[in-house]
Design a protein around this motif. Structure first.
Motif, PDB file in Angstrom:
ATOM      1  N   THR A 179      -5.849  13.660  -6.270  1.00  0.00           N
ATOM      2  CA  THR A 179      -6.950  14.155  -5.455  1.00  0.00           C
ATOM      3  C   THR A 179      -7.269  13.127  -4.380  1.00  0.00           C
ATOM      4  O   THR A 179      -7.017  11.928  -4.577  1.00  0.00           O
ATOM      5  CB  THR A 179      -8.187  14.435  -6.332  1.00  0.00           C
ATOM      6  N   PRO A 180      -7.796  13.539  -3.220  1.00  0.00           N
ATOM      7  CA  PRO A 180      -8.065  12.589  -2.147  1.00  0.00           C
ATOM      8  C   PRO A 180      -8.997  11.457  -2.577  1.00  0.00           C
ATOM      9  O   PRO A 180      -9.981  11.662  -3.288  1.00  0.00           O
ATOM     10  CB  PRO A 180      -8.717  13.465  -1.067  1.00  0.00           C
ATOM     11  N   GLY A 181      -8.658  10.267  -2.128  1.00  0.00           N
ATOM     12  CA  GLY A 181      -9.459   9.094  -2.447  1.00  0.00           C
ATOM     13  C   GLY A 181      -8.600   7.844  -2.463  1.00  0.00           C
ATOM     14  O   GLY A 181      -7.392   7.890  -2.200  1.00  0.00           O
ATOM     15  N   SER A 231       0.835  -1.196   0.000  1.00  0.00           N
ATOM     16  CA  SER A 231       0.000   0.000   0.000  1.00  0.00           C
ATOM     17  C   SER A 231       0.871   1.247   0.000  1.00  0.00           C
ATOM     18  O   SER A 231       1.951   1.257   0.608  1.00  0.00           O
ATOM     19  CB  SER A 231      -0.927   0.028   1.222  1.00  0.00           C
ATOM     20  N   LEU A 232       0.384   2.291  -0.689  1.00  0.00           N
ATOM     21  CA  LEU A 232       1.050   3.587  -0.679  1.00  0.00           C
ATOM     22  C   LEU A 232       0.089   4.626  -0.106  1.00  0.00           C
ATOM     23  O   LEU A 232      -1.096   4.643  -0.456  1.00  0.00           O
ATOM     24  CB  LEU A 232       1.451   4.009  -2.091  1.00  0.00           C
ATOM     25  N   TYR A 233       0.623   5.501   0.756  1.00  0.00           N
ATOM     26  CA  TYR A 233      -0.158   6.598   1.327  1.00  0.00           C
ATOM     27  C   TYR A 233       0.562   7.895   0.985  1.00  0.00           C
ATOM     28  O   TYR A 233       1.749   8.054   1.308  1.00  0.00           O
ATOM     29  CB  TYR A 233      -0.284   6.436   2.840  1.00  0.00           C
ATOM     30  N   LEU A 234      -0.136   8.813   0.340  1.00  0.00           N
ATOM     31  CA  LEU A 234       0.504  10.049  -0.082  1.00  0.00           C
ATOM     32  C   LEU A 234      -0.499  11.192  -0.148  1.00  0.00           C
ATOM     33  O   LEU A 234      -1.713  10.985  -0.045  1.00  0.00           O
ATOM     34  CB  LEU A 234       1.209   9.871  -1.420  1.00  0.00           C
ATOM     35  N   LEU A 235       0.035  12.408  -0.316  1.00  0.00           N
ATOM     36  CA  LEU A 235      -0.778  13.613  -0.407  1.00  0.00           C
ATOM     37  C   LEU A 235      -0.885  14.040  -1.860  1.00  0.00           C
ATOM     38  O   LEU A 235      -0.094  13.599  -2.699  1.00  0.00           O
ATOM     39  CB  LEU A 235      -0.140  14.731   0.421  1.00  0.00           C
ATOM     40  N   PRO A 236      -1.840  14.895  -2.198  1.00  0.00           N
ATOM     41  CA  PRO A 236      -1.902  15.414  -3.567  1.00  0.00           C
ATOM     42  C   PRO A 236      -0.588  16.086  -3.955  1.00  0.00           C
ATOM     43  O   PRO A 236      -0.049  16.914  -3.220  1.00  0.00           O
ATOM     44  CB  PRO A 236      -3.058  16.427  -3.508  1.00  0.00           C
ATOM     45  N   GLY A 237      -0.044  15.707  -5.114  1.00  0.00           N
ATOM     46  CA  GLY A 237       1.224  16.257  -5.578  1.00  0.00           C
ATOM     47  C   GLY A 237       2.442  15.488  -5.105  1.00  0.00           C
ATOM     48  O   GLY A 237       3.544  15.675  -5.630  1.00  0.00           O
ATOM     49  N   GLU A 238       2.276  14.629  -4.122  1.00  0.00           N
ATOM     50  CA  GLU A 238       3.406  13.844  -3.602  1.00  0.00           C
ATOM     51  C   GLU A 238       3.642  12.621  -4.481  1.00  0.00           C
ATOM     52  O   GLU A 238       2.719  12.045  -5.046  1.00  0.00           O
ATOM     53  CB  GLU A 238       3.121  13.410  -2.165  1.00  0.00           C
ATOM     54  N   VAL A 239       4.928  12.222  -4.590  1.00  0.00           N
ATOM     55  CA  VAL A 239       5.302  11.077  -5.423  1.00  0.00           C
ATOM     56  C   VAL A 239       5.967  10.012  -4.554  1.00  0.00           C
ATOM     57  O   VAL A 239       6.900  10.310  -3.803  1.00  0.00           O
ATOM     58  CB  VAL A 239       6.276  11.494  -6.555  1.00  0.00           C
TER      59      VAL A 239
END
Length: 222
Positions: A104-106, A49-57
């Motif tokens: 975008t969040p989701g 699983s990956l958890y990130l913010l908008p714009g984050e890579v």
């Protein structure tokens, strides 16, 4: 003079035939191994699983494995990647895996395929970076087996605004379930709030975890 019929020994013949068949199998396996033929039998995707913010890579890596579970890193570049919802996150393949950019969040999923191997991973894009999280009330005092205390999570974003818990990874933990435990129906124990029940007189610690952040408060059962 009485003639005696010669009786065959089926057991020895059977053992001889079995030994011969076993030898044939060994020769066949040896010939197969000597060919050096390898195929991709499975794919190992890391992390799951990956958890990130908008714009984050962030990146997934993949390791193809053959029929003997041996790694075939030179074939990682041939893996096919698929993103279930490109509106949530974008995917760009690399020589060893894929780079994922939050849009975008989701939540969405990636899948990989090569040869006989396949796999899947989860991508969660969280709404925004948080500057603070709190538990209210704090500390918590609850009567022994006679009442419950509803505690709530407070999330503050980078601009100092309170935001909802929707879209974040939120969990509640107690240090000693023998002293205090989290109880209630599905609408009571949620990402936003939790119901604390005192099982035994004493003290414990209640921890709220939101993404990579965590905050704790004491629980006293009197």
């Amino acid at each position: 003079m009485e003639k005696r019929a010669r009786v065959s020994e089926p057991r020895r013949v059977g053992l001889s035939l079995l030994g011969g068949a076993f030898a044939v199998v060994l020769v066949t396996l040896a010939c197969q191994d000597s060919t050096g033929v390898q195929w991709v039998d499975s794919l190992s995707l890391q992390p799951d699983s990956l958890y990130l913010l908008p714009g984050e890579v962030r990146e997934f890596s993949v390791v193809p494995r053959d029929q003997h579970d041996n790694p075939l890193p030179d074939r990682a570049g041939r893996v096919e990647w698929f993103m279930s919802n490109p509106d949530i996150a974008l995917l760009e393949t690399t020589e060893t895996g894929a780079a994922v950019t939050g849009v975008t969040p989701g939540a969405t999923f990636v899948s990989v395929e090569l040869g006989r191997g396949s796999g899947a991973g989860r991508v969660l894009v969280e709404p925004a970076e948080l500057s603070e999280i709190r538990i209210e009330p704090s500390p918590i005092v609850v009567d022994y087996r006679s009442s419950r205390v509803i505690v709530t999570s407070v999330l503050i974003d980078a601009e100092g605004n309170e935001v909802t818990a929707e879209g974040y990874r939120v969990s509640w933990r107690t240090s000693d379930w023998r002293i205090a435990t989290l109880v209630g129906r599905a609408d009571v124990v949620t990402a936003v709030s939790s119901s604390v029940w005192g099982r035994t007189r004493g003290s414990a610690t209640l921890t709220l975890v939101v993404g990579e952040r965590a905050v704790s408060t004491s629980v006293v059962v009197r």
